[in-house]
Design an enzyme around this catalytic site. Sequence first.
Site, PDB file in Angstrom:
ATOM      1  N   ASP A 121       0.850  -1.196   0.000  1.00  0.00           N
ATOM      2  CA  ASP A 121       0.000   0.000   0.000  1.00  0.00           C
ATOM      3  C   ASP A 121       0.884   1.244   0.000  1.00  0.00           C
ATOM      4  OD1 ASP A 121      -3.227   0.504   1.015  1.00  0.00           O
ATOM      5  OD2 ASP A 121      -1.820   2.192   1.080  1.00  0.00           O
ATOM      6  N   GLY A 154     -16.096   2.558   3.482  1.00  0.00           N
ATOM      7  CA  GLY A 154     -14.913   3.377   3.233  1.00  0.00           C
ATOM      8  C   GLY A 154     -14.076   2.912   2.051  1.00  0.00           C
ATOM      9  N   HIS A 172     -12.088  -1.474  -7.054  1.00  0.00           N
ATOM     10  CA  HIS A 172     -11.585  -2.758  -7.581  1.00  0.00           C
ATOM     11  C   HIS A 172     -11.293  -3.575  -6.331  1.00  0.00           C
ATOM     12  CE1 HIS A 172      -8.804  -5.009 -10.631  1.00  0.00           C
ATOM     13  NE2 HIS A 172      -8.786  -5.693  -9.493  1.00  0.00           N
ATOM     14  N   HIS A 207     -10.181  -5.377  -3.262  1.00  0.00           N
ATOM     15  CA  HIS A 207      -8.840  -5.555  -2.704  1.00  0.00           C
ATOM     16  C   HIS A 207      -8.957  -5.939  -1.241  1.00  0.00           C
ATOM     17  CE1 HIS A 207      -9.994  -1.303  -2.426  1.00  0.00           C
ATOM     18  NE2 HIS A 207      -9.336  -1.258  -1.279  1.00  0.00           N
ATOM     19  N   HIS A 213      -6.945  -5.730   2.208  1.00  0.00           N
ATOM     20  CA  HIS A 213      -5.829  -5.177   2.967  1.00  0.00           C
ATOM     21  C   HIS A 213      -5.277  -6.296   3.846  1.00  0.00           C
ATOM     22  CE1 HIS A 213      -6.843  -0.811   2.322  1.00  0.00           C
ATOM     23  NE2 HIS A 213      -8.050  -1.330   2.117  1.00  0.00           N
TER      24      HIS A 213
HETATM   25  P1  5GP Z   1      -9.789   1.418   0.275  1.00  0.00           P
HETATM   26  O1  5GP Z   1      -9.934   2.709   1.026  1.00  0.00           O
HETATM   27  O2  5GP Z   1     -10.421   1.480  -1.085  1.00  0.00           O
HETATM   28  O3  5GP Z   1     -10.189   0.191   1.050  1.00  0.00           O
HETATM   29  O4  5GP Z   1      -8.226   1.221   0.069  1.00  0.00           O
HETATM   30  C1  5GP Z   1      -7.525   1.742  -1.006  1.00  0.00           C
HETATM   31  C2  5GP Z   1      -6.059   1.653  -0.648  1.00  0.00           C
HETATM   32  O5  5GP Z   1      -5.305   1.829  -1.835  1.00  0.00           O
HETATM   33  C3  5GP Z   1      -5.618   2.732   0.335  1.00  0.00           C
HETATM   34  O6  5GP Z   1      -5.072   2.115   1.499  1.00  0.00           O
HETATM   35  C4  5GP Z   1      -4.572   3.532  -0.437  1.00  0.00           C
HETATM   36  O7  5GP Z   1      -3.493   3.939   0.354  1.00  0.00           O
HETATM   37  C5  5GP Z   1      -4.148   2.560  -1.525  1.00  0.00           C
HETATM   38  N1  5GP Z   1      -3.730   3.194  -2.768  1.00  0.00           N
HETATM   39  C6  5GP Z   1      -4.381   4.168  -3.435  1.00  0.00           C
HETATM   40  N2  5GP Z   1      -3.729   4.481  -4.568  1.00  0.00           N
HETATM   41  C7  5GP Z   1      -2.642   3.653  -4.621  1.00  0.00           C
HETATM   42  C8  5GP Z   1      -1.568   3.516  -5.565  1.00  0.00           C
HETATM   43  O8  5GP Z   1      -1.498   4.175  -6.602  1.00  0.00           O
HETATM   44  N3  5GP Z   1      -0.607   2.585  -5.270  1.00  0.00           N
HETATM   45  C9  5GP Z   1      -0.675   1.819  -4.148  1.00  0.00           C
HETATM   46  N4  5GP Z   1       0.326   0.940  -3.968  1.00  0.00           N
HETATM   47  N5  5GP Z   1      -1.665   1.931  -3.239  1.00  0.00           N
HETATM   48  C10 5GP Z   1      -2.631   2.835  -3.470  1.00  0.00           C
HETATM   49 ZN    ZN Z   2     -10.043  -2.621 -11.967  1.00  0.00          ZN
END
Ligand code: 5GP
Ligand code: ZN
Length: 118
Positions: A28, A88, A93, A95, A97
Amino acid sequence: MCLFCKIVNKEINANIELENENFLAFHDINPKAPTHLLAIPKIHVDSFNEVSPETMTGMTEFIQELVKQVGIDKSGYRVITNVGDNGGQEVKHLHFHVLGGAKLTWGHFSDADPKDYL
Ligand code: 5GP
Ligand code: ZN
């Protein structure tokens, strides 16, 4: 094409930790723990709402391999997938964590008293 599809296609750089035919794991960009990886299916799936059982079977094996590779399988870790606005989810897409490398706080959740939502 979404951000994580671009990472899959290597159009955007990411620090890739593990990859196979169907899945990708990368660090991340804004880590919330000493180890903070994102595990994704290479095919675009919007969220956990749409994922197939077959993809989840592969994802389970992939995350199990990933945590061994980075050495957090024994010390422990947390797997989280955020869904939609209330969850949140920022990147649409699917994912997972994978957080570890230290004793994790319960801080990824709201501090509000559940009664406050009623
Ligand atoms: P969400 O909030 O959708 O569950 O998590 C998205 C995660 O993607 C966040 O923890 C954020 O730091 C990470 N993220 C967003 N853009 C990028 C990127 O361009 N590269 C990487 N490696 N992580 C990203
Ligand atoms: Zn995608």
